[in-house]
Design a protein around this motif. Structure first.
Motif, PDB file in Angstrom:
ATOM      1  N   SER A   1       0.900  -1.111  -0.089  1.00 50.54           N
ATOM      2  CA  SER A   1      -0.042  -0.101   0.071  1.00 50.54           C
ATOM      3  C   SER A   1       0.891   1.119  -0.047  1.00 50.54           C
ATOM      4  N   VAL A   2       1.688   1.419   0.997  1.00 53.34           N
ATOM      5  CA  VAL A   2       2.638   2.468   0.944  1.00 53.34           C
ATOM      6  C   VAL A   2       3.574   2.616  -0.177  1.00 53.34           C
ATOM      7  N   ALA A   3       4.125   1.699  -0.454  1.00 52.02           N
ATOM      8  CA  ALA A   3       5.064   1.759  -1.716  1.00 52.02           C
ATOM      9  C   ALA A   3       4.425   2.290  -3.052  1.00 52.02           C
ATOM     10  N   THR A   4       3.140   1.533  -3.340  1.00 47.49           N
ATOM     11  CA  THR A   4       2.157   2.078  -4.388  1.00 47.49           C
ATOM     12  C   THR A   4       1.929   3.498  -4.236  1.00 47.49           C
ATOM     13  N   VAL A   5       1.420   3.930  -3.261  1.00 46.68           N
ATOM     14  CA  VAL A   5       1.024   5.490  -3.194  1.00 46.68           C
ATOM     15  C   VAL A   5       2.264   6.357  -3.212  1.00 46.68           C
ATOM     16  N   VAL A   6       3.314   6.067  -2.457  1.00 45.91           N
ATOM     17  CA  VAL A   6       4.500   6.963  -2.697  1.00 45.91           C
ATOM     18  C   VAL A   6       4.896   6.929  -4.428  1.00 45.91           C
ATOM     19  N   TYR A   7       4.985   5.689  -5.091  1.00 44.54           N
ATOM     20  CA  TYR A   7       5.255   5.528  -6.371  1.00 44.54           C
ATOM     21  C   TYR A   7       4.461   6.307  -7.144  1.00 44.54           C
ATOM     22  N   HIS A   8       3.265   6.778  -6.710  1.00 47.44           N
ATOM     23  CA  HIS A   8       2.292   7.382  -7.489  1.00 47.44           C
ATOM     24  C   HIS A   8       2.762   8.837  -7.521  1.00 47.44           C
ATOM     25  N   THR A   9       3.866   9.189  -7.029  1.00 47.89           N
ATOM     26  CA  THR A   9       4.405  10.663  -7.358  1.00 47.89           C
ATOM     27  C   THR A   9       4.907  10.824  -8.836  1.00 47.89           C
ATOM     28  N   GLN A  10       4.792   9.687  -9.318  1.00 49.88           N
ATOM     29  CA  GLN A  10       5.388   9.810 -10.879  1.00 49.88           C
ATOM     30  C   GLN A  10       5.224  11.058 -11.696  1.00 49.88           C
ATOM     31  N   PRO A  11       3.970  11.658 -11.785  1.00 52.54           N
ATOM     32  CA  PRO A  11       3.837  12.711 -12.490  1.00 52.54           C
ATOM     33  C   PRO A  11       4.580  14.049 -12.092  1.00 52.54           C
ATOM     34  N   PHE A  12       4.864  14.004 -10.870  1.00 56.02           N
ATOM     35  CA  PHE A  12       5.532  15.199 -10.338  1.00 56.02           C
ATOM     36  C   PHE A  12       7.022  15.271 -10.660  1.00 56.02           C
TER      37      PHE A  12
ATOM     38  N   HIS B   1      -2.960  -2.354   6.706  1.00 56.63           N
ATOM     39  CA  HIS B   1      -4.013  -1.393   6.343  1.00 56.63           C
ATOM     40  C   HIS B   1      -3.064   0.057   6.826  1.00 56.63           C
ATOM     41  N   VAL B   2      -3.619   1.138   6.024  1.00 54.03           N
ATOM     42  CA  VAL B   2      -2.814   2.523   6.376  1.00 54.03           C
ATOM     43  C   VAL B   2      -3.437   3.060   7.529  1.00 54.03           C
ATOM     44  N   THR B   3      -2.680   3.820   8.164  1.00 52.98           N
ATOM     45  CA  THR B   3      -3.147   4.598   9.337  1.00 52.98           C
ATOM     46  C   THR B   3      -3.883   5.611   8.991  1.00 52.98           C
ATOM     47  N   TRP B   4      -4.617   6.268  10.341  1.00 53.94           N
ATOM     48  CA  TRP B   4      -5.471   7.459   9.875  1.00 53.94           C
ATOM     49  C   TRP B   4      -4.717   8.770   9.266  1.00 53.94           C
ATOM     50  N   THR B   5      -3.565   8.860   9.948  1.00 56.15           N
ATOM     51  CA  THR B   5      -2.568   9.855   9.283  1.00 56.15           C
ATOM     52  C   THR B   5      -2.230   9.718   7.606  1.00 56.15           C
ATOM     53  N   GLN B   6      -1.735   8.376   7.574  1.00 54.55           N
ATOM     54  CA  GLN B   6      -1.545   8.040   6.064  1.00 54.55           C
ATOM     55  C   GLN B   6      -2.749   8.335   5.295  1.00 54.55           C
ATOM     56  N   ALA B   7      -3.891   7.785   5.711  1.00 58.47           N
ATOM     57  CA  ALA B   7      -5.322   7.921   4.937  1.00 58.47           C
ATOM     58  C   ALA B   7      -5.450   9.587   4.556  1.00 58.47           C
ATOM     59  N   LEU B   8      -4.959  10.263   5.413  1.00 55.28           N
ATOM     60  CA  LEU B   8      -5.169  11.829   5.200  1.00 55.28           C
ATOM     61  C   LEU B   8      -4.299  12.338   4.146  1.00 55.28           C
ATOM     62  N   GLY B   9      -3.009  11.733   3.752  1.00 59.04           N
ATOM     63  CA  GLY B   9      -2.273  12.038   2.946  1.00 59.04           C
ATOM     64  C   GLY B   9      -2.393  11.501   1.462  1.00 59.04           C
ATOM     65  N   ILE B  10      -3.045  10.361   1.336  1.00 58.15           N
ATOM     66  CA  ILE B  10      -3.657   9.772   0.192  1.00 58.15           C
ATOM     67  C   ILE B  10      -4.394  10.753  -0.867  1.00 58.15           C
ATOM     68  N   PRO B  11      -5.310  11.086  -0.228  1.00 61.35           N
ATOM     69  CA  PRO B  11      -6.166  12.043  -1.223  1.00 61.35           C
ATOM     70  C   PRO B  11      -5.182  13.148  -1.784  1.00 61.35           C
ATOM     71  N   LEU B  12      -4.317  13.636  -0.885  1.00 57.01           N
ATOM     72  CA  LEU B  12      -3.659  14.888  -1.183  1.00 57.01           C
ATOM     73  C   LEU B  12      -2.838  14.569  -2.415  1.00 57.01           C
ATOM     74  N   ILE B  13      -2.183  13.622  -2.478  1.00 58.63           N
ATOM     75  CA  ILE B  13      -1.201  12.991  -3.592  1.00 58.63           C
ATOM     76  C   ILE B  13      -2.052  12.723  -4.862  1.00 58.63           C
ATOM     77  N   LEU B  14      -3.255  11.975  -4.547  1.00 57.32           N
ATOM     78  CA  LEU B  14      -4.067  11.684  -5.678  1.00 57.32           C
ATOM     79  C   LEU B  14      -4.763  13.019  -6.318  1.00 57.32           C
ATOM     80  N   ALA B  15      -5.303  13.944  -5.372  1.00 59.65           N
ATOM     81  CA  ALA B  15      -5.952  15.279  -5.984  1.00 59.65           C
ATOM     82  C   ALA B  15      -4.919  15.875  -6.655  1.00 59.65           C
ATOM     83  N   ALA B  16      -3.561  16.050  -6.015  1.00 54.72           N
ATOM     84  CA  ALA B  16      -2.237  16.819  -6.838  1.00 54.72           C
ATOM     85  C   ALA B  16      -2.029  16.203  -8.218  1.00 54.72           C
ATOM     86  N   SER B  17      -2.028  14.701  -8.155  1.00 51.31           N
ATOM     87  CA  SER B  17      -1.655  14.122  -9.435  1.00 51.31           C
ATOM     88  C   SER B  17      -2.641  14.544 -10.658  1.00 51.31           C
TER      89      SER B  17
END
Length: 326
Positions: A101-112, A270-286
């Motif tokens: 989960s964490v690796a995939t979300v961090v990997y999704h910073t590709q567009p930046f 599963h992701v923590t609550w803190t990580q869950a807050l960061g996921i939509p930020l990365i997705l929205a920014a992408s």
């Protein structure tokens, strides 16, 4: 059937194809982990089985005739292949040190990385709105990383895994900006060149002796080649021809969502609550980067004009002019 109906039907088919491809992408982490092979061994055999599938597919479809390759295009495709195969290796290494989960979300910073590399290598201008989305993505990355003091004192494996995921995203960005310059060639042929190159390129890093003890792991490796490097690519390339860019950008987020569901269902991660807050930020920014979202600010003069008394139009029956897209 009218042209508009045919177009709508094509888009629906493309949406189904891309959704299926992204769902398959989300299962890559499970195939990698279940194979029991080292990351470089996994990528090596992914290239071997992927090349077999894509080579046969291109032969059946007649893509080798009038292939469109020139020495320059072939060289660019090969250079992109260097980065794409090592991108896989670093991403797969990240799985074991963080989580799928964490690796995939961090990997999704590709567009930046694509934006930053374009500015660095080709002097592309980073606009204010792009800089804003980069900042949003960085904040999301900090939350998703979830780094604590214990991660620094526990051998740094988790931090290393995050670094591998970011390095994989960087290599993917490099492959993207290079491969985009290979025009007039079927993408299936470009992918075939890249996985063929990966075989000799990764051979020095591959421990073939370990393969004898994989057992059922061979099935997972064959699946990575045939399903995730063959069928998945065919579905993606077919969908790209049918869909507009906004729909492609939105459907791409099926991938991280599917990866997190698989990670939870198979391994209980599963992701923590803190990580869950960061996921939509990365997705929205992408999405913001891919779709060119920017705030539409009204100037003070426009605001004053809006509150002023309306002026009777000279020609009330005239058709409104088309607005230029922002």
């Amino acid at each position: 059937m009218s042209t508009s109906e045919m177009t709508a039907q094509q888009e629906r088919r493309g949406a189904v194809e891309l959704t299926a491809a992204m769902l398959l992408s989300g299962t890559i982490g499970v195939f990698v982990v279940q194979s029991g092979a080292s990351p470089f061994n996994v990528v090596f055999y992914r290239c071997v089985f992927g090349a077999a599938f894509l080579g046969l597919y291109c032969l059946i479809r007649g893509f080798f005739k009038n292939h469109g390759f020139t020495p320059k295009k072939l060289g660019l495709a090969a250079l992109g292949g260097v980065f794409i195969v090592f991108n896989w290796a670093f991403l797969f290494e990240s799985y074991s040190k963080t989580s799928i989960s964490v690796a995939t979300v961090v990997y999704h910073t590709q567009p930046f990385f694509v934006v930053l590399l374009g500015a660095l290598l080709f002097k592309d201008r980073i606009t204010a709105h792009k800089a804003g989305w980069l900042l949003v993505a960085f904040l999301g990355l900090i939350l998703v990383a979830g780094v604590s003091a214990s991660d620094f004192s526990a051998g740094g494996a988790y931090l290393t895994g995050l670094g591998y995921a970011l390095l994989a995203a960087l290599f993917y960005g490099l492959s993207t900006i290079i491969t985009k310059r290979v025009t007039g060639v079927k993408p299936h042929l470009v992918a075939l060149v890249q996985v063929l190159l990966g075989i000799p390129l990764l051979l020095p890093f591959t421990r073939l002796g370990q393969s004898a003890h994989l057992g059922s792991g061979w099935g997972w490796l064959v699946g990575l080649g045939f399903i995730h490097t063959g069928i998945m690519y065919v579905l993606m390339y077919s969908a790209y021809q049918k869909l507009p860019t906004p729909k492609i950008a939105v459907l791409a987020f099926v991938y991280p969502a599917a990866a997190m569901v698989c990670d939870w269902a198979v391994y209980g991660h599963h992701v923590t609550w803190t990580q869950a807050l960061g996921i939509p930020l990365i997705l929205a920014a992408s999405l913001g980067i891919n779709l060119g979202w920017r705030p539409r600010l009204r100037s003070a003069a426009t605001a004053r004009a809006a509150t002023a008394a309306p002026v009777t139009p000279v020609e009330p029956a005239a058709a409104p002019r088309k607005r230029t897209a922002v």
